[in-house]
Every structure is written in C-alpha cells, then in structure tokens.
Motif scaffolding. Sequence first.
Motif, PDB file in Angstrom:
ATOM      1  N   UNK A 127       0.824  -1.206   0.000  1.00  0.00           N
ATOM      2  CA  UNK A 127       0.000   0.000   0.000  1.00  0.00           C
ATOM      3  C   UNK A 127       0.862   1.261   0.000  1.00  0.00           C
ATOM      4  N   UNK A 128       1.959   1.262   0.768  1.00  0.00           N
ATOM      5  CA  UNK A 128       2.820   2.442   0.815  1.00  0.00           C
ATOM      6  C   UNK A 128       3.540   2.657  -0.510  1.00  0.00           C
ATOM      7  N   UNK A 129       3.990   1.580  -1.147  1.00  0.00           N
ATOM      8  CA  UNK A 129       4.711   1.709  -2.420  1.00  0.00           C
ATOM      9  C   UNK A 129       3.767   2.167  -3.525  1.00  0.00           C
ATOM     10  N   UNK A 130       2.581   1.558  -3.603  1.00  0.00           N
ATOM     11  CA  UNK A 130       1.625   1.949  -4.645  1.00  0.00           C
ATOM     12  C   UNK A 130       1.109   3.367  -4.425  1.00  0.00           C
ATOM     13  N   UNK A 131       0.989   3.783  -3.159  1.00  0.00           N
ATOM     14  CA  UNK A 131       0.532   5.138  -2.902  1.00  0.00           C
ATOM     15  C   UNK A 131       1.547   6.194  -3.288  1.00  0.00           C
ATOM     16  N   UNK A 153       2.478  -0.817  -8.939  1.00  0.00           N
ATOM     17  CA  UNK A 153       3.939  -0.869  -8.849  1.00  0.00           C
ATOM     18  C   UNK A 153       4.400  -2.055  -8.016  1.00  0.00           C
ATOM     19  N   UNK A 154       3.704  -2.353  -6.925  1.00  0.00           N
ATOM     20  CA  UNK A 154       4.091  -3.438  -6.022  1.00  0.00           C
ATOM     21  C   UNK A 154       2.968  -4.443  -5.909  1.00  0.00           C
ATOM     22  N   UNK A 175       6.929  -8.131  -4.763  1.00  0.00           N
ATOM     23  CA  UNK A 175       7.510  -7.856  -6.078  1.00  0.00           C
ATOM     24  C   UNK A 175       7.234  -6.413  -6.462  1.00  0.00           C
ATOM     25  N   UNK A 176       8.268  -5.712  -6.938  1.00  0.00           N
ATOM     26  CA  UNK A 176       8.164  -4.295  -7.286  1.00  0.00           C
ATOM     27  C   UNK A 176       8.638  -4.111  -8.718  1.00  0.00           C
ATOM     28  N   UNK A 186      17.247   2.660 -11.962  1.00  0.00           N
ATOM     29  CA  UNK A 186      16.928   1.568 -11.043  1.00  0.00           C
ATOM     30  C   UNK A 186      17.516   1.829  -9.655  1.00  0.00           C
ATOM     31  N   UNK A 187      18.734   2.341  -9.621  1.00  0.00           N
ATOM     32  CA  UNK A 187      19.371   2.655  -8.341  1.00  0.00           C
ATOM     33  C   UNK A 187      18.637   3.788  -7.636  1.00  0.00           C
ATOM     34  N   UNK A 188      18.302   4.856  -8.386  1.00  0.00           N
ATOM     35  CA  UNK A 188      17.592   5.983  -7.784  1.00  0.00           C
ATOM     36  C   UNK A 188      16.209   5.569  -7.296  1.00  0.00           C
ATOM     37  N   UNK A 189      15.532   4.706  -8.083  1.00  0.00           N
ATOM     38  CA  UNK A 189      14.205   4.239  -7.684  1.00  0.00           C
ATOM     39  C   UNK A 189      14.273   3.430  -6.391  1.00  0.00           C
ATOM     40  N   UNK A 190      15.245   2.527  -6.298  1.00  0.00           N
ATOM     41  CA  UNK A 190      15.354   1.698  -5.099  1.00  0.00           C
ATOM     42  C   UNK A 190      15.752   2.532  -3.881  1.00  0.00           C
TER      43      UNK A 190
END
Length: 363
Positions: free
Chosen positions: A201-205, A211-212, A221-222, A231-235
């Motif tokens: 919920x936190x990632x999709x929000x 996204x997750x 899974x993300x 990819x590095x900045x996103x993580x």
Amino acid sequence: MLAAAALLACFAAPLHAERVRDLAQVAGVRGNQLIGYGLVVGLDGSGDQTSQAPFTTQSLENMLQQFGITVPDNVRPQLRNVAAVTVTAELPPFAKPGQAVDVVVASIGNAKSLRGGALLMTPLRGADGQVYAVAQGNLVIGGISAQGKSGSSVQVNISNSGRIPNGATVERAVPNGFAAGGPLVLNLNTPDFTTAARMVQAINGTFGAGTAQALDATSVAVQAPADASQRVAFLGALQDLDVQPAAASARVVINSRTGTVVIGSDVRVSPAAVAHGAIEVSIGEQPYVSQPAPFSGGQTATVPQSSVQVTEHGGHMFKFAPGVSLDDIVRAVNQVGAAPSDLVAILQALKEAGALHAQLVVI
C-alpha cells in the motif's frame, strides 16, 4: 496555513513507522562468505608445536618449495614462530576488484598467541571453490596472555584470533542480477501478511497503482525501471518509505542455558491460580565416638550419625485475573520471590493448562 499543514502532516504520519530498508532486503543483494588457509609468521616463540601440529611444518615446506628452497627429507624443522590459521571474510554485495575488506584470522593448531604475527598471502575461496580475494597483513590482537616458568599464567580476552582491517583485496566480482532488469523482490526480515500488505500500500501510494504486488507473507515484487541508473535511484527512494509494521505476535522466549526469560507485551493469561513453592533438603553428618565399658574388651569406634530434614517454604498462591497484562504477570511473580528457573516452571505449567495465550519458545 503552514502551522495547519504541519499539524496535518503529523497526524498523517504512521505511528511507530519504520523504513522499508529496515524491514526488508532486496533479493539477491547479499554478502558471500570466504574462507582460506594460511600461515602467520613472526611470532615470539608462541607458535604451533610442530610435533603436535605437523601440518604447520608441511605447509611451510610447501611454501618454501615455491621459492626454490627444498627441505631435506631427513630434516624436521622445529618451528616456534609460525602458526597455521584459518582466514575468513565476508564479500559485500557489489564488491569490485581492487576493493579492500576486513578479514578474521584464527589459530587451528596449538599456538599460544598470535600477537605480533603477520599473515602471509592467503587466497580466499567461495563456496564454488573460486578465489575471490587475497589476504595478507599484520594482525591486530585484542587479547593478551603471559606464562611463567613455574606454570602460573594470566590471560585477558582471546589471543589466538584477531583481525586485519582492510586485509584482503577483492580479485573477482560476484555476478548478480540487479542490473539485468525485471521486477525487484523485497524479502521481509520477519514474515507477516499484514506488514507485506502495508508495504504494498505504501509503495503503490507513492509510485502509482500496480507498482508493487505481495507474493506471500515474505516477498513483495516491485516493478522497477530497466535502466541501471534509474533503477538505483528508484530503489533508494523506495527504501526510504515509511511503513507501519504489524504488531509482534505474543511470545515468551526462554533461554534454557542462561535462565533468561523475555515476555512480549501482548502476552495475556486466562483466569488461573498458581501455587509454587521450593523444597529444601538438608543433610547433616555429625560423627560421635562410641566408648566401650571398662574391662569389656571392646574397641573405641567412630559411629556416623546423619540427620535429614526436608523443608518446603514459599508455597504462595496467586491468581491471574482475565486478560492480565505483562505488568501484572511480572508483579505477581516478583511478589512470591520466584527465581528465573521458577518463572520458567510457572510459564510452562500455565501453557500446559491452556491459560497462557502466547507462543512458548525455548532457545
């Protein structure tokens, strides 16, 4: 307006929230254990006794042969300044050739101390048998030991093991699939369905719906960008998200070796009455002398006289009310003066009676 916005932000923030980086790890991003066998030289007479550790002499002879020096077969060197050791290290994730890592050196023979020694070049291998690093350098020993000729000795900490900061150089990188694209998988440190759902919920929000996706109570899974930089900045941004983890399950953890008892805050007890007392057995030996009568021809003898007493004390009874909390449990046990071993017996009896609503874990 600014004060109102700050107040709303405080209410919106999750209580006791933790970052994603503290709750989960990225699948495949982990360290790898390395191990090697080597020799420590330069000891002040505290090395292996070669008569009891012949592998030390054999290792030294093999090393000398690489330098063109051959030891005659009928000669057995009596070494005192050399010790056979194991060298271990952890290869961090994404470690590249040329980087330095710490190593731990420990004696495997009968060396008294490794203080003042230097580790010779030692290849460090992984589980696949490949060499991933090479270690060499001077040891840092945290312990000290000394012994006199009379046999008296003193020892502080352990002197048979030590560390070499930055003592190994990485020679080979471990392949990983982080930059290969595809979804990232976050593995929770403590599997829990509620925590996994809240993380999704936190990632999709934050990054958008879809996204997750939770795979089970452990994995999330993300969908991540394919470009390595993005990819590095996103993580990095994802790991800084706040997630409120689920409440811990009710547990009572008992360490049977040390007697340590840890009771979780959510442990509850049904109505129950507990009586616990200690039995003390004391045995005394008081010999007395048996003296025969005059002119009876008998002999004086020592006759043992034993006295055995059994005393039971502390038989207090206390009652737990419905839904009693952790504070009430600790207070009731302290009132009867129960020792940790007595507390373990009480908790086990409550569990068997079905009055303890918690998981009893013995380690």
